[in-house]
Design a protein around this motif. Structure first.
Motif, short mmCIF file in Angstrom:
data_model
loop_
_atom_site.label_atom_id
_atom_site.label_comp_id
_atom_site.label_asym_id
_atom_site.label_seq_id
_atom_site.Cartn_x
_atom_site.Cartn_y
_atom_site.Cartn_z
N LEU A 45 46.31 107.50 88.52
CA LEU A 45 45.58 108.63 87.95
C LEU A 45 44.42 108.18 87.08
O LEU A 45 43.35 108.81 87.08
CB LEU A 45 46.55 109.51 87.16
CG LEU A 45 47.62 110.18 88.03
CD1 LEU A 45 48.77 110.67 87.18
CD2 LEU A 45 47.03 111.31 88.84
N GLY A 46 44.60 107.08 86.34
CA GLY A 46 43.50 106.55 85.54
C GLY A 46 42.35 106.07 86.41
O GLY A 46 41.18 106.34 86.12
N GLY A 47 42.69 105.34 87.49
CA GLY A 47 41.66 104.87 88.41
C GLY A 47 40.96 106.01 89.13
O GLY A 47 39.73 106.01 89.29
N ALA A 100 40.98 93.38 88.45
CA ALA A 100 41.08 94.70 89.09
C ALA A 100 40.59 95.81 88.16
O ALA A 100 39.76 96.64 88.54
CB ALA A 100 42.51 94.97 89.52
N SER A 101 41.10 95.80 86.91
CA SER A 101 40.70 96.83 85.96
C SER A 101 39.24 96.69 85.56
O SER A 101 38.53 97.69 85.40
CB SER A 101 41.58 96.77 84.70
OG SER A 101 42.94 96.93 85.04
N GLY A 102 38.80 95.44 85.41
CA GLY A 102 37.41 95.20 85.06
C GLY A 102 36.46 95.69 86.13
O GLY A 102 35.44 96.32 85.84
N PHE A 103 36.82 95.44 87.38
CA PHE A 103 35.95 95.87 88.49
C PHE A 103 35.87 97.38 88.57
O PHE A 103 34.78 97.96 88.65
CB PHE A 103 36.45 95.30 89.81
CG PHE A 103 35.67 95.79 91.01
CD1 PHE A 103 34.42 95.28 91.30
CD2 PHE A 103 36.19 96.79 91.83
CE1 PHE A 103 33.70 95.74 92.38
CE2 PHE A 103 35.48 97.26 92.92
CZ PHE A 103 34.22 96.73 93.19
N ILE A 125 31.75 107.98 77.94
CA ILE A 125 31.78 106.75 77.15
C ILE A 125 33.14 106.59 76.47
O ILE A 125 33.69 105.48 76.40
CB ILE A 125 30.64 106.76 76.11
CG1 ILE A 125 29.29 106.66 76.82
CG2 ILE A 125 30.81 105.61 75.12
CD1 ILE A 125 28.09 106.82 75.90
N LEU A 126 33.73 107.69 75.99
CA LEU A 126 35.04 107.64 75.36
C LEU A 126 36.10 107.17 76.36
O LEU A 126 36.91 106.29 76.05
CB LEU A 126 35.42 109.02 74.82
CG LEU A 126 36.80 109.15 74.18
CD1 LEU A 126 36.91 108.25 72.96
CD2 LEU A 126 37.09 110.60 73.79
N PHE A 127 36.09 107.73 77.57
CA PHE A 127 37.09 107.36 78.57
C PHE A 127 36.92 105.91 79.02
O PHE A 127 37.86 105.11 78.97
CB PHE A 127 36.99 108.30 79.78
CG PHE A 127 37.95 107.93 80.89
CD1 PHE A 127 39.26 108.36 80.85
CD2 PHE A 127 37.53 107.16 81.97
CE1 PHE A 127 40.15 108.02 81.86
CE2 PHE A 127 38.41 106.82 82.98
CZ PHE A 127 39.73 107.25 82.92
N TYR A 128 35.72 105.57 79.47
CA TYR A 128 35.49 104.22 79.97
C TYR A 128 35.58 103.18 78.86
O TYR A 128 36.08 102.06 79.08
CB TYR A 128 34.11 104.12 80.63
CG TYR A 128 34.00 104.79 81.97
CD1 TYR A 128 34.79 104.39 83.04
CD2 TYR A 128 33.09 105.82 82.18
CE1 TYR A 128 34.68 105.01 84.27
CE2 TYR A 128 32.97 106.44 83.41
CZ TYR A 128 33.77 106.03 84.46
OH TYR A 128 33.66 106.63 85.68
N GLY A 129 35.09 103.53 77.67
CA GLY A 129 35.11 102.58 76.56
C GLY A 129 36.53 102.17 76.19
O GLY A 129 36.83 100.98 76.05
N THR A 130 37.41 103.16 76.04
CA THR A 130 38.80 102.85 75.68
C THR A 130 39.51 102.13 76.81
O THR A 130 40.32 101.23 76.57
CB THR A 130 39.56 104.14 75.32
OG1 THR A 130 39.41 105.11 76.38
CG2 THR A 130 39.06 104.74 74.03
N ALA A 131 39.22 102.51 78.06
CA ALA A 131 39.86 101.85 79.20
C ALA A 131 39.46 100.38 79.29
O ALA A 131 40.29 99.49 79.50
CB ALA A 131 39.50 102.57 80.50
N MET A 132 38.16 100.10 79.12
CA MET A 132 37.69 98.71 79.22
C MET A 132 38.20 97.87 78.06
O MET A 132 38.58 96.71 78.24
CB MET A 132 36.16 98.68 79.29
CG MET A 132 35.61 99.13 80.64
SD MET A 132 33.83 98.84 80.86
CE MET A 132 33.16 100.17 79.88
N CYS A 133 38.26 98.45 76.86
CA CYS A 133 38.80 97.71 75.71
C CYS A 133 40.27 97.38 75.91
O CYS A 133 40.76 96.34 75.47
CB CYS A 133 38.64 98.53 74.44
SG CYS A 133 36.93 98.65 73.85
#
Length: 306
Positions: A106-108, A201-204, A248-256
């Protein structure tokens, strides 16, 4: 998942956010409130889009799909977390791997869907005359299907590798749900390859979808700046800035969360970040995406009058 047959323990203990009783009550009330808003807001969006003929455009079709994903995303993690505020929160290893799989699916999916919605706004604002042709019904269905397919495929990488790990003595997962980094930390073998797989995988998936989304908004901003003195340009910029803040909130927290190592310090920060993208962002999505939308507001008024 064959690796589950070789595990040496049968269940994990989810440690949650805190063990302080007073703080637990406050956090339960806070998260329960946001979870109810999440469910009500997103269910309302899905209902309005499916029942109202005036909300049958590609934008609302994508918004309804985002709301559906948000409902599932929060429901996979939040109810189990709230149980942990009142009692020892155990979960079987098999259920833990299952929860991990669906949370990453679901996150992806949401990450790709946000990129698709950014492209939809780019076409609508920068190429309005070709909008219906480019974003036809079949195209929208294909894009949403591609989002789900990407989510399912991406999640398989981390889940299969995690299910192959042996778990021996330590049962305490330092998180409120079974996320990949705190779970692999408990394995009684070297997890170097797992950490590389998580980061890769998560980074890509997060970086590529984030860059695609930002590219769409850069084109939108460039277009809006050309018409900045008009009322229409001001309204578009205001709306897009709200959307961009959520992106930015979603992607920022996911990448961190997923681009770092599984260190003790990192895991503590990840729990805070996870609250943002599993509880706060799904609640804000229906509010921000419809706040300035007169068609949705009119649909809600008609629904209330009925």
């Amino acid at each position: 998942m064959e690796g589950l047959n070789n595990t040496l323990i049968n269940e994990f203990i989810l440690m949650g956010l805190t063990d302080r009783p007073g703080l637990q009550k406050f956090l339960f009330a806070f998260i329960f409130f946001f979870y109810l808003l999440d469910l009500c807001g997103n269910l309302l969006i899905v209902f309005l889009v499916t029942k109202n003929p005036s909300l049958q455009s590609p934008m609302y079709f994508l918004l309804a799909n985002l709301s559906f994903v948000d409902i599932l995303f929060s429901s996979v993690t939040v109810p189990k977390m709230m149980v942990g505020f009142f009692k020892k929160n155990t979960i079987s290893v098999k259920s833990c791997i299952t929860q991990m799989y669906f949370s990453h699916v679901l996150g992806g999916t949401e990450g790709v869907l946000l990129a698709v919605m950014g492209y939809d706004r780019y076409v609508a604002i920068c190429h309005p005359l070709q909008y219906i042709t480019i974003m036809g019904r079949s195209t929208c269905i294909q894009l949403v299907s591609a989002s789900w397919l990407t989510g399912f495929t991406y999640s398989l990488v981390n889940t299969i590798m995690t299910s192959k790990l042996p778990f021996c003595n330590n049962q305490r997962v330092k998180h409120f749900f079974c996320d990949v980094k705190p779970v692999i930390k408990l394995a009684c073998k070297d997890i170097h390859l797992n950490e590389i797989a998580v980061t890769t995988a998560s980074g890509f998936i997060s970086t590529s979808t984030f860059l695609l989304t930002m590219l769409s908004y850069l084109y939108i901003i460039s277009h809006v700046l050309k018409i900045r003195y008009s009322k229409g340009g001001s309204k578009i910029f205001s709306t897009c800035s709200s959307h961009l803040a959520l992106v930015i909130l979603f992607y920022g927290t996911a990448m961190c969360t997923y681009l770092g190592s599984a260190s003790e310090t990192s895991l503590e920060k990840d729990r805070i970040a996870a609250i943002l993208f599993t509880v706060i962002t799904p609640t804000l999505n229906p509010i921000i995406y419809t706040l300035r939308n007169s068609e949705v507001r009119n649909s809600i008024r008609k629904l209330i009058k009925r």
